[in-house]
Design a protein around this motif. Structure first.
Motif, mmCIF file in Angstrom:
data_model
loop_
_atom_site.group_PDB
_atom_site.id
_atom_site.type_symbol
_atom_site.label_atom_id
_atom_site.label_comp_id
_atom_site.label_asym_id
_atom_site.label_seq_id
_atom_site.Cartn_x
_atom_site.Cartn_y
_atom_site.Cartn_z
ATOM 1 N N VAL A 18 8.320 -0.285 -0.862
ATOM 2 C CA VAL A 18 7.829 -1.288 0.226
ATOM 3 C C VAL A 18 9.093 -2.070 1.148
ATOM 4 O O VAL A 18 9.861 -1.789 0.714
ATOM 5 N N SER A 22 8.681 -7.104 2.697
ATOM 6 C CA SER A 22 7.672 -6.716 1.846
ATOM 7 C C SER A 22 7.279 -8.411 1.070
ATOM 8 O O SER A 22 8.216 -9.055 0.534
ATOM 9 N N ASP A 26 1.779 -7.423 -0.641
ATOM 10 C CA ASP A 26 1.981 -5.480 -0.614
ATOM 11 C C ASP A 26 1.664 -4.649 -1.419
ATOM 12 O O ASP A 26 1.705 -3.573 -0.819
ATOM 13 N N ALA A 30 -0.268 -1.428 -1.649
ATOM 14 C CA ALA A 30 0.373 -0.189 -1.563
ATOM 15 C C ALA A 30 -0.247 0.633 -2.789
ATOM 16 O O ALA A 30 -0.575 2.424 -2.369
#
Length: 80
Positions: A18, A22, A26, A30
């Motif tokens: 990521v 982040s 998050d 993903a």
């Protein structure tokens, strides 16, 4: 020495990269968008590799390990 473009973290035993900046949710989003929605709604929560609670808005650090687990208080209310 160059800085990598992304951070590598692990969610439910799966690795994901990521972008820097982040937060924990998050990384979940993903890999598992449906679980991230559950975290956002308060039905699931995040823990670290030791099982300790982690804020969904915690800034990521490369190599972190997270697990998504049910919120037990709500589970107990639903079965009562």
């Amino acid at each position: 020495m160059s800085v990598p473009d992304a951070l590598r973290v692990y969610v439910n035993e799966r690795g994901v990269s990521v972008p820097h900046g982040s937060v924990a949710v998050d990384a979940v989003r993903a890999l598992f968008p449906e679980l991230a929605a559950e975290v956002d709604a308060g039905r699931q929560r995040l823990t670290d590799s030791r099982g300790l609670p982690v804020s969904a808005s915690q800034a990521l650090v490369g190599g972190s390990i997270y697990r998504v687990v049910p919120v037990r208080e709500q589970m107990n209310e639903a079965t009562s």
